[in-house]
Design a protein around this motif. Structure first.
Motif, PDB file in Angstrom:
ATOM      1  N   GLN A   5       0.830  -1.202   0.000  1.00 30.21           N
ATOM      2  CA  GLN A   5       0.000   0.000   0.000  1.00 30.21           C
ATOM      3  C   GLN A   5       0.871   1.261   0.000  1.00 30.21           C
ATOM      4  O   GLN A   5       0.573   2.235  -0.684  1.00 30.21           O
ATOM      5  N   ASP A   6       1.958   1.225   0.791  1.00 28.46           N
ATOM      6  CA  ASP A   6       2.903   2.344   0.807  1.00 28.46           C
ATOM      7  C   ASP A   6       3.489   2.566  -0.582  1.00 28.46           C
ATOM      8  O   ASP A   6       3.605   3.702  -1.042  1.00 28.46           O
ATOM      9  N   ASP A   7       3.864   1.484  -1.247  1.00 31.11           N
ATOM     10  CA  ASP A   7       4.435   1.583  -2.593  1.00 31.11           C
ATOM     11  C   ASP A   7       3.429   2.172  -3.571  1.00 31.11           C
ATOM     12  O   ASP A   7       3.774   2.984  -4.422  1.00 31.11           O
ATOM     13  N   LYS A   8       2.170   1.773  -3.434  1.00 30.01           N
ATOM     14  CA  LYS A   8       1.118   2.286  -4.319  1.00 30.01           C
ATOM     15  C   LYS A   8       0.923   3.788  -4.095  1.00 30.01           C
ATOM     16  O   LYS A   8       0.812   4.553  -5.049  1.00 30.01           O
ATOM     17  N   VAL A   9       0.895   4.200  -2.844  1.00 32.11           N
ATOM     18  CA  VAL A   9       0.751   5.622  -2.522  1.00 32.11           C
ATOM     19  C   VAL A   9       1.947   6.403  -3.055  1.00 32.11           C
ATOM     20  O   VAL A   9       1.785   7.472  -3.656  1.00 32.11           O
ATOM     21  N   ASP A  10       3.149   5.874  -2.859  1.00 39.45           N
ATOM     22  CA  ASP A  10       4.347   6.542  -3.364  1.00 39.45           C
ATOM     23  C   ASP A  10       4.296   6.693  -4.880  1.00 39.45           C
ATOM     24  O   ASP A  10       4.658   7.741  -5.429  1.00 39.45           O
ATOM     25  N   ALA A  11       3.836   5.659  -5.581  1.00 37.32           N
ATOM     26  CA  ALA A  11       3.727   5.709  -7.037  1.00 37.32           C
ATOM     27  C   ALA A  11       2.708   6.758  -7.461  1.00 37.32           C
ATOM     28  O   ALA A  11       2.927   7.494  -8.435  1.00 37.32           O
ATOM     29  N   GLN A  12       1.607   6.861  -6.724  1.00 37.13           N
ATOM     30  CA  GLN A  12       0.585   7.861  -7.046  1.00 37.13           C
ATOM     31  C   GLN A  12       1.119   9.275  -6.837  1.00 37.13           C
ATOM     32  O   GLN A  12       0.869  10.162  -7.648  1.00 37.13           O
ATOM     33  N   VAL A  13       1.870   9.463  -5.766  1.00 32.99           N
ATOM     34  CA  VAL A  13       2.467  10.769  -5.488  1.00 32.99           C
ATOM     35  C   VAL A  13       3.434  11.146  -6.606  1.00 32.99           C
ATOM     36  O   VAL A  13       3.439  12.282  -7.097  1.00 32.99           O
ATOM     37  N   GLU A  14       4.250  10.200  -7.024  1.00 32.86           N
ATOM     38  CA  GLU A  14       5.198  10.454  -8.114  1.00 32.86           C
ATOM     39  C   GLU A  14       4.475  10.764  -9.426  1.00 32.86           C
ATOM     40  O   GLU A  14       4.908  11.631 -10.185  1.00 32.86           O
ATOM     41  N   VAL A  16       1.533  12.212  -9.714  1.00 31.52           N
ATOM     42  CA  VAL A  16       1.003  13.571  -9.581  1.00 31.52           C
ATOM     43  C   VAL A  16       2.119  14.593  -9.788  1.00 31.52           C
ATOM     44  O   VAL A  16       1.946  15.582 -10.504  1.00 31.52           O
ATOM     45  N   LYS A  17       3.276  14.354  -9.188  1.00 30.60           N
ATOM     46  CA  LYS A  17       4.414  15.266  -9.353  1.00 30.60           C
ATOM     47  C   LYS A  17       4.820  15.363 -10.820  1.00 30.60           C
ATOM     48  O   LYS A  17       5.076  16.456 -11.328  1.00 30.60           O
ATOM     49  N   ALA A  18       4.885  14.234 -11.507  1.00 31.72           N
ATOM     50  CA  ALA A  18       5.271  14.215 -12.927  1.00 31.72           C
ATOM     51  C   ALA A  18       4.234  14.955 -13.774  1.00 31.72           C
ATOM     52  O   ALA A  18       4.592  15.717 -14.677  1.00 31.72           O
ATOM     53  N   ARG A  19       2.949  14.751 -13.483  1.00 35.20           N
ATOM     54  CA  ARG A  19       1.892  15.444 -14.226  1.00 35.20           C
ATOM     55  C   ARG A  19       1.977  16.948 -14.018  1.00 35.20           C
ATOM     56  O   ARG A  19       1.896  17.722 -14.961  1.00 35.20           O
ATOM     57  N   GLU A  21       4.590  18.690 -13.200  1.00 29.69           N
ATOM     58  CA  GLU A  21       5.788  19.197 -13.866  1.00 29.69           C
ATOM     59  C   GLU A  21       5.546  19.351 -15.364  1.00 29.69           C
ATOM     60  O   GLU A  21       5.934  20.348 -15.970  1.00 29.69           O
ATOM     61  N   ARG A  22       4.865  18.356 -15.971  1.00 28.10           N
ATOM     62  CA  ARG A  22       4.526  18.457 -17.402  1.00 28.10           C
ATOM     63  C   ARG A  22       3.614  19.654 -17.663  1.00 28.10           C
ATOM     64  O   ARG A  22       3.823  20.418 -18.609  1.00 28.10           O
ATOM     65  N   GLU A  23       2.604  19.823 -16.815  1.00 29.03           N
ATOM     66  CA  GLU A  23       1.692  20.958 -16.960  1.00 29.03           C
ATOM     67  C   GLU A  23       2.446  22.278 -16.879  1.00 29.03           C
ATOM     68  O   GLU A  23       2.204  23.190 -17.662  1.00 29.03           O
ATOM     69  N   ARG A  24       3.344  22.392 -15.912  1.00 29.64           N
ATOM     70  CA  ARG A  24       4.124  23.621 -15.747  1.00 29.64           C
ATOM     71  C   ARG A  24       4.993  23.877 -16.969  1.00 29.64           C
ATOM     72  O   ARG A  24       5.040  24.989 -17.507  1.00 29.64           O
ATOM     73  N   ASP A  25       5.669  22.832 -17.444  1.00 28.27           N
ATOM     74  CA  ASP A  25       6.526  22.981 -18.617  1.00 28.27           C
ATOM     75  C   ASP A  25       5.726  23.418 -19.839  1.00 28.27           C
ATOM     76  O   ASP A  25       6.147  24.298 -20.592  1.00 28.27           O
ATOM     77  N   GLU A  26       4.553  22.813 -20.040  1.00 30.53           N
ATOM     78  CA  GLU A  26       3.695  23.180 -21.171  1.00 30.53           C
ATOM     79  C   GLU A  26       3.210  24.619 -21.031  1.00 30.53           C
ATOM     80  O   GLU A  26       3.160  25.363 -22.013  1.00 30.53           O
ATOM     81  N   LEU A  27       2.851  25.000 -19.830  1.00 32.86           N
ATOM     82  CA  LEU A  27       2.358  26.343 -19.579  1.00 32.86           C
ATOM     83  C   LEU A  27       3.427  27.392 -19.883  1.00 32.86           C
ATOM     84  O   LEU A  27       3.154  28.413 -20.523  1.00 32.86           O
TER      85      LEU A  27
END
Length: 105
Positions: A5-14, A16-19, A21-27
Motif C-alpha cells: 500500500q505504501d508503494d502504491k501511494v508513493d507511485a501515485q504521489v510520483e 502527480v508530481k510528474a503530471r 511538472e509536465r503541466e508547468r513545462d507546457e504552460l
C-alpha cells in the motif's frame, strides 16, 4: 498500512508530481506575446497594479505593471484555488472575523 500500500501511494504521489511538472513545462512553453492583459477596474496605466491574462485551458498569467517582463503562470486548478482562497480571506493582511484567521504580528 502494508508495504504494498505504501508503494502504491508513493507511485501515485510520483505520478502527480510528474503530471504537475509536465503541466508547468507546457504552460511556460506557451507563446504569450499576443495576450490581452487585464487589470482591476478603476486603475490607471501609470498606477502600480497586478495584471492577468487568460491562457488556454483555463490557465492564467500574472505580472506586475512595474515589471511586465516577469510573468508567473498558473494552471486552472492553481488559479481556482487562489481565487477561492482570496474570496475566503486567506490572504487578507488583517484577519476577517468570518475566517478565524490569526494576525501575523
Amino acid at each position: 498500512m502494508t508495504e504494498a500500500q505504501d508503494d502504491k501511494v508513493d507511485a501515485q504521489v510520483e505520478d502527480v508530481k510528474a503530471r504537475k511538472e509536465r503541466e508547468r513545462d507546457e504552460l511556460y512553453a506557451l507563446d504569450i506575446s499576443g495576450v490581452e492583459w487585464h487589470c482591476a477596474p478603476g486603475t490607471e496605466k501609470h498606477e502600480e497594479r497586478v495584471e492577468i491574462a487568460y491562457l488556454p485551458g483555463g490557465a492564467v498569467a500574472m505580472r506586475s505593471s512595474l515589471d511586465p517582463d516577469t510573468v508567473l503562470r498558473y494552471t486552472e486548478a492553481e488559479w481556482r484555488a487562489f481565487v477561492l482562497g482570496a474570496r475566503d480571506g486567506e490572504f487578507d493582511l488583517e484577519p476577517a472575523p468570518h475566517n478565524g484567521g490569526v494576525s501575523a504580528e
